[in-house]
Design a protein around this motif. Structure first.
Motif, PDB file in Angstrom:
ATOM      1  N   LYS A 185       2.932   6.299  -6.952  1.00 40.34           N
ATOM      2  CA  LYS A 185       1.930   7.079  -7.683  1.00 40.34           C
ATOM      3  C   LYS A 185       2.204   8.581  -7.597  1.00 40.34           C
ATOM      4  O   LYS A 185       1.786   9.330  -8.480  1.00 40.34           O
ATOM      5  CB  LYS A 185       0.540   6.797  -7.109  1.00 40.34           C
ATOM      6  N   THR A 186       2.860   8.987  -6.538  1.00 42.87           N
ATOM      7  CA  THR A 186       3.079  10.418  -6.368  1.00 42.87           C
ATOM      8  C   THR A 186       3.909  11.018  -7.509  1.00 42.87           C
ATOM      9  O   THR A 186       3.435  11.930  -8.192  1.00 42.87           O
ATOM     10  CB  THR A 186       3.670  10.700  -4.977  1.00 42.87           C
TER      11      THR A 186
ATOM     12  N   LEU B 265       4.405   9.709 -10.296  1.00 43.93           N
ATOM     13  CA  LEU B 265       3.680   9.408 -11.528  1.00 43.93           C
ATOM     14  C   LEU B 265       2.637  10.491 -11.817  1.00 43.93           C
ATOM     15  O   LEU B 265       2.442  10.905 -12.961  1.00 43.93           O
ATOM     16  CB  LEU B 265       3.000   8.042 -11.395  1.00 43.93           C
TER      17      LEU B 265
ATOM     18  N   HIS C 153     -17.093  -3.632  -0.447  1.00 46.05           N
ATOM     19  CA  HIS C 153     -17.966  -2.603   0.119  1.00 46.05           C
ATOM     20  C   HIS C 153     -19.295  -2.722  -0.593  1.00 46.05           C
ATOM     21  O   HIS C 153     -19.485  -2.185  -1.673  1.00 46.05           O
ATOM     22  CB  HIS C 153     -17.364  -1.212  -0.090  1.00 46.05           C
TER      23      HIS C 153
ATOM     24  N   ASP D 276      -3.608  -4.791  -5.945  1.00 46.74           N
ATOM     25  CA  ASP D 276      -4.805  -5.630  -6.049  1.00 46.74           C
ATOM     26  C   ASP D 276      -4.466  -7.101  -5.917  1.00 46.74           C
ATOM     27  O   ASP D 276      -5.098  -7.838  -5.159  1.00 46.74           O
ATOM     28  CB  ASP D 276      -5.496  -5.408  -7.404  1.00 46.74           C
TER      29      ASP D 276
ATOM     30  N   SER E  41       0.836  -1.200   0.000  1.00 45.19           N
ATOM     31  CA  SER E  41       0.000   0.000   0.000  1.00 45.19           C
ATOM     32  C   SER E  41       0.867   1.244   0.000  1.00 45.19           C
ATOM     33  O   SER E  41       0.659   2.176  -0.789  1.00 45.19           O
ATOM     34  CB  SER E  41      -0.884   0.034   1.252  1.00 45.19           C
ATOM     35  N   VAL E  42       1.838   1.226   0.900  1.00 44.54           N
ATOM     36  CA  VAL E  42       2.725   2.383   1.003  1.00 44.54           C
ATOM     37  C   VAL E  42       3.523   2.535  -0.287  1.00 44.54           C
ATOM     38  O   VAL E  42       3.628   3.632  -0.856  1.00 44.54           O
ATOM     39  CB  VAL E  42       3.674   2.226   2.207  1.00 44.54           C
TER      40      VAL E  42
ATOM     41  N   ARG F 104      -3.531  -8.130  -2.461  1.00 46.00           N
ATOM     42  CA  ARG F 104      -4.690  -8.220  -1.575  1.00 46.00           C
ATOM     43  C   ARG F 104      -5.514  -9.460  -1.871  1.00 46.00           C
ATOM     44  O   ARG F 104      -5.981 -10.143  -0.978  1.00 46.00           O
ATOM     45  CB  ARG F 104      -5.576  -6.999  -1.764  1.00 46.00           C
TER      46      ARG F 104
ATOM     47  N   GLN G   7     -15.376  -2.123  -7.591  1.00 44.85           N
ATOM     48  CA  GLN G   7     -14.657  -3.319  -8.039  1.00 44.85           C
ATOM     49  C   GLN G   7     -15.293  -3.921  -9.287  1.00 44.85           C
ATOM     50  O   GLN G   7     -14.600  -4.358 -10.207  1.00 44.85           O
ATOM     51  CB  GLN G   7     -14.617  -4.358  -6.921  1.00 44.85           C
TER      52      GLN G   7
ATOM     53  N   HIS H  81       1.465   3.827  -3.108  1.00 45.88           N
ATOM     54  CA  HIS H  81       1.157   5.230  -2.858  1.00 45.88           C
ATOM     55  C   HIS H  81       2.359   6.103  -3.214  1.00 45.88           C
ATOM     56  O   HIS H  81       2.234   7.133  -3.896  1.00 45.88           O
ATOM     57  CB  HIS H  81       0.777   5.414  -1.382  1.00 45.88           C
TER      58      HIS H  81
ATOM     59  N   ASN I 283       0.778   3.231 -14.518  1.00 43.76           N
ATOM     60  CA  ASN I 283      -0.251   3.460 -13.506  1.00 43.76           C
ATOM     61  C   ASN I 283      -1.062   2.183 -13.251  1.00 43.76           C
ATOM     62  O   ASN I 283      -1.281   1.775 -12.112  1.00 43.76           O
ATOM     63  CB  ASN I 283      -1.167   4.596 -13.976  1.00 43.76           C
TER      64      ASN I 283
END
Ligand SMILES: Cc1cc2nc3c(=O)[nH]c(=O)nc-3n(C[C@H](O)[C@H](O)[C@H](O)COP(=O)(O)O)c2cc1C
Lengths: 528, 118
Positions: free
Chosen positions: A315-316, A318, A375, A363, A308-309, A366, A417, A312, A355
Motif C-alpha cells: 500500500k505504501t 500505491l 469490534h 481479508d 498484514s506486512v 483472515r 465491516q 502494508h 487497492n
C-alpha cells in the motif's frame, strides 16, 4: 453282552453239510430244535464260524442275520464274514478283529457294513471264541446288531458339535480379525484417540496419543483420566465437556481446549467427544479424539502476519502512485487532449482496483483462518448505510442511488465491516448495471431482524451462478470478460454477515437485474 | 490559509509526493524520514500541523503521538496520522491523534483534513 467261551462242540463233524442245522446237531439233544427256534426269534444276528477251516468261514447264521444283511443263507454260508465290509476295507476295526481272531480272544467293535442292496449299516459286533478241551479255538460266535440309527444320532450329534465348534472358531477368528482391524484403524489414525469407561477411567489410547503426550500405555490404561501424569489432564474445560456438556449433547464436535502440559508445553487442542449410547458391552464408553492444532494455529497466525506486512508494504508505494495521479489530474489544463484525460482516468480506476485487491487479500486470509474479529459497538444502522451510499454515489455520478425505508435500529455490530458489506453490494449493483441508472436500496425491520436490500436493473444472474457467487474466487460467467478481478468481494460479505449471525442472499432474474439482501439479528446470538 | 506542516514518514516516496501535493496549496512543507529526529525538528521549526506515519522503525507514530500529547508545550499541536495498517485508526485514536487517514488516500480528503485541523 458277553458271550462266554463255549465248550462242547468238539463233536462237530466235518462232513456236516446241512448248514441249516446247528453245528453239532446230530440229533443227540432234544433241546436243539428249540434252541434253533430261539436263535431265529432273536433280533440279533447270530453266526458261527469254523476256525478250523481255511479263512474261518461262516457255518451257521440265524434268520435275523439274513434280515439284517439282506443276503440269503445260500449267499452267506461258507463265506468269511468280511464280505459285509464290501469295498470299505480300510477300517481300523477290521485289524482289531483280525488280531482277536488270531489270538482267539473276545472282541467287540462297531464296524461299517453293507447290505446286499449296498446300503450302509453300522454293525455292533460281538465275537467270542469257542475253545476245545485242549484250548484250541475251534469256532467263533458272532452276534450283530444294526445300530445305524443310534450311530447316525451319535454321528449327527458329533457333527453338530464339530460344526458348532467350527462356527465358534470362525466367529472367534472373525471377532479377532475385526478387533484387530478396528485396532489397526485406531492405531493408524494421525490423531490422538482415548477410550474412556463410564467412570472416566482410560480403557485404551492409540499410539499417536502416546507419542504426542509423551506417555506409555501402562502409565495411562486403567487410570482415571484426571489422574494421568500427576493430574496434568485435570483440565477444567475438559471436565466441563465430559461431565456437563456431553451427557446432554452427544456427540460434541470441535471443542477447543487450551492447556499447558508440564513437559510438552502449551497445546491447543480440538476435541471430538462421542458417548456410546448403544445398549450392550460398550454402553456409556466415551471416545475422545484429540487434534493438536497448536502448530496449525501458529502457522495460520504467521500467514496472517505475513499478509498484514505484505499488504502494508504494497500500500505504501500505491499511496504514492495514487497521490501523483491526483496531482497530475490537477495539473492538466482544462482543454487538455481527450486521449490524455482518458489515460489519466483509466490509470486512476486501475489504481483503485489494485487497492481493493490488496485489501481483499488480507481479508480473505483472515476470514479463512477464522481470524475475523468483530469490534462490536452500537451504531445507527440507517446512518451507516446512508453514509456508505453517499461515498459510493460520489464516485459514481452516472447512477442514482435511492434509499427507501428505515430500520430505526441502533445495531450492535462491527460498523466498519458492515459498511464494507454495504459498500461492496452497492458497487456491485453499479458495476453490473452499466446501462441502467437506478439503484434502489431498501431498509426495513423484519421481526427481530434488520434487513438491507439493494436492487439493480442490470444483467442479472443465472440460477446456476446464483448458487456459486458466494464462493471464494467465483465470478458470474457472463461478466467475467467485462469485469475482470478476483471476485472475492461477495465471499467476504457473506462471511462478515454470517459472523454477525445474519444471512446474505440474492434474488435475480437473468437480464432483469438482481436484489441482494441481508438480514442481521437484532438480539445478539452470533457464532463468533 | 497557509500552514507550516511537518511530515514524518519512513518512506521517501510518500514524503516527496506529499510535499508536492501540499506545496501546490501554498503550505510550507518540511519532511523528516527518521522518526527519532522528529521531536528535535518540532522544537526547531514549530510547525502548525504534524502529519505522521504509524509503522516506522525504532520509534512508531503512536509512540510519538503519546509523547507529544503528554508534553505541555506540544499537546495542542494537531496530529494527523496516516497509515496503511488495518488497525491504524484504532491505534492512532487511542494514542491521542487528532485525525486519521488510511493509505492510500484521496488528495482532496487530505487537503480537507489539513484545512480543518487547527
Ligand atoms: C464269528 C465272526 C463273526 C464276524 N462277523 C463279522 C461281521 O458281521 N461283519 C464284519 O465286517 N466282519 C465280521 N467278522 C470279521 C471278519 O470275518 C474278519 O475276521 C475280519 O475282517 C478280519 O480279518 P481279515 O483282515 O482277514 O479280513 C467276523 C468274524 C468272526 C470270527
Amino acid at each position: 453282552m458277553r458271550v462266554p467261551a463255549l465248550r462242547g462242540y468238539e463233536n462237530y463233524m466235518q462232513n456236516h453239510t446241512s448248514t441249516d442245522q446247528l453245528p453239532g446237531d446230530a440229533g443227540h439233544s432234544p433241546d436243539l430244535p428249540l434252541i434253533k427256534a430261539a436263535l431265529d426269534a432273536s433280533v440279533s444276528g447270530i453266526i458261527i464260524t469254523d476256525n478250523q477251516l481255511p479263512d474261518n468261514p461262516i457255518i451257521y447264521c440265524n434268520e435275523s442275520f439274513e434280515r439284517m444283511t439282506g443276503y440269503k443263507r445260500i449267499e452267506i454260508i461258507g463265506h468269511n464274514c468280511r464280505f459285509l465290509q464290501a469295498d470299505d476295507r480300510q477300517q481300523p476295526e477290521r485289524l482289531k478283529i483280525r488280531r482277536a481272531v488270531q489270538e482267539g480272544e473276545h472282541v467287540s467293535v462297531e464296524i461299517r457294513n453293507y447290505k446286499k442292496n449296498g446300503d450302509l449299516f453300522w454293525n455292533e459286533l460281538f465275537i467270542s471264541p469257542v475253545q476245545a478241551a485242549d484250548g484250541r479255538v475251534t469256532h467263533f460266535i458272532g452276534v450283530q446288531h444294526d445300530v445305524t440309527r443310534r450311530k447316525q444320532a451319535e454321528e449327527d450329534l458329533y457333527r453338530e458339535k464339530e460344526l458348532r465348534e467350527q462356527k465358534i472358531k470362525e466367529r472367534t477368528l472373525q471377532l479377532n480379525a475385526s478387533k484387530e482391524y478396528l485396532d489397526s484403524i485406531i492405531q493408524t489414525v494421525r490423531e490422538s484417540l482415548v477410550v474412556l469407561g463410564p467412570d472416566l477411567k482410560v480403557i485404551g489410547v492409540n499410539r499417536h496419543f502416546l507419542n504426542t503426550f509423551k506417555v506409555t500405555a501402562s502409565e495411562t490404561e486403567d487410570k482415571s483420566l484426571y489422574d494421568l501424569g500427576n493430574g496434568q489432564w485435570n483440565i477444567p474445560k475438559l471436565k466441563e465437556l465430559l461431565e456437563n456438556i456431553l451427557p446432554s449433547n452427544n456427540p460434541v464436535l470441535d471443542f477447543e481446549v487450551e492447556h499447558i502440559f508440564p513437559h510438552i508445553g502449551k497445546k491447543l487442542m480440538l476435541l471430538n467427544a462421542y458417548r456410546v449410547e448403544l445398549e450392550g458391552e460398550y454402553r456409556d464408553r466415551i471416545l475422545l479424539a484429540i487434534e493438536d492444532i497448536t502448530d496449525r494455529r501458529a502457522i495460520e497466525q504467521r500467514k496472517d502476519d505475513f499478509l498484514s506486512v505484505a499488504s502494508h508494504e504494497l500500500k505504501t508505494p500505491l499511496t504514492t502512485i495514487k497521490g501523483y495521479m491526483q496531482i497530475l489530474e490537477r495539473l492538466l489544463p482544462k482543454d487538455a487532449d481527450e486521449k490524455l484525460l482518458e489515460v489519466v482516468g483509466k490509470s486512476t480506476k486501475h489504481i483503485e482496483r489494485l487497492n481493493t485487491l490488496i485489501k481483499e487479500l488480507l481479508d480473505v486470509s483472515r476470514i479463512q483462518t477464522g481470524n475475523i474479529t468483530l469490534h462490536r459497538e452500537r451504531f445507527d444502522f440507517d446512518e451507516m448505510v446512508r453514509e456508505t451510499a453517499d461515498t459510493i454515489q460520489n464516485v459514481s455520478p452516472k447512477h442514482r442511488l435511492v434509499i427507501s425505508g428505515s430500520t430505526g435500529i441502533d445495531y450492535e455490530g462491527d460498523e466498519s465491516q458492515l459498511s464494507q458489506v454495504v459498500s461492496n453490494l452497492l458497487s456491485n449493483a453499479i458495476k453490473y448495471s452499466p446501462d441502467s441508472a437506478n439503484i434502489e436500496v431498501n431498509l426495513a425491520r423484519v421481526s427481530d431482524y434488520v434487513k438491507f436490500s439493494v436492487t439493480d436493473f442490470g444483467v442479472g444472474i443465472s440460477p446456476d451462478d446464483q448458487r456459486k457467487i458466494f464462493e471464494r474466487f467465483y465470478r458470474a460467467s457472463d461478466t467475467q470478460k467485462n469485469y475482470p478481478g478476483m471476485g472475492i468481494g461477495l465471499y467476504i460479505c457473506e462471511q462478515i454477515v454470517s459472523h454477525h449471525g445474519g444471512n446474505l442472499w440474492v434474488d435475480s432474474e437473468h437480464g432483469k437485474g438482481s436484489t441482494f439482501n441481508f438480514t442481521l439479528p437484532i438480539k445478539q446470538k452470533t457464532n463468533e | 490559509m497557509s500552514k507550516k506542516i511537518l511530515i514524518c514518514d519512513d518512506d521517501e516516496g510518500i514524503l516527496e509526493m506529499l510535499e508536492m501535493a501540499l506545496y501546490a496549496e501554498e503550505h510550507e512543507i518540511s519532511t523528516e524520514i527518521n522518526s527519532l529526529k522528529l521531536i528535535g525538528r518540532i522544537r526547531d521549526e514549530r510547525p502548525d500541523l504534524l502529519i505522521l506515519d504509524l509503522w516506522m522503525p525504532v520509534l512508531s507514530g503512536d509512540q510519538i503521538t503519546r509523547t507529544l500529547k503528554e508534553m505541555p508545550e506540544y499537546k495542542n499541536l494537531p496530529i494527523l496520522v496516516i497509515s496503511a495498517s488495518r488497525d491504524g485508526e484504532d491505534i492512532a485514536r487511542k494514542a491521542g491523534a487528532n485525525d486519521y487517514l488510511a493509505k492510500p488516500f484521496d488528495i482532496d480528503e487530505l487537503l480537507k483534513k489539513v484545512e480543518s485541523l487547527n
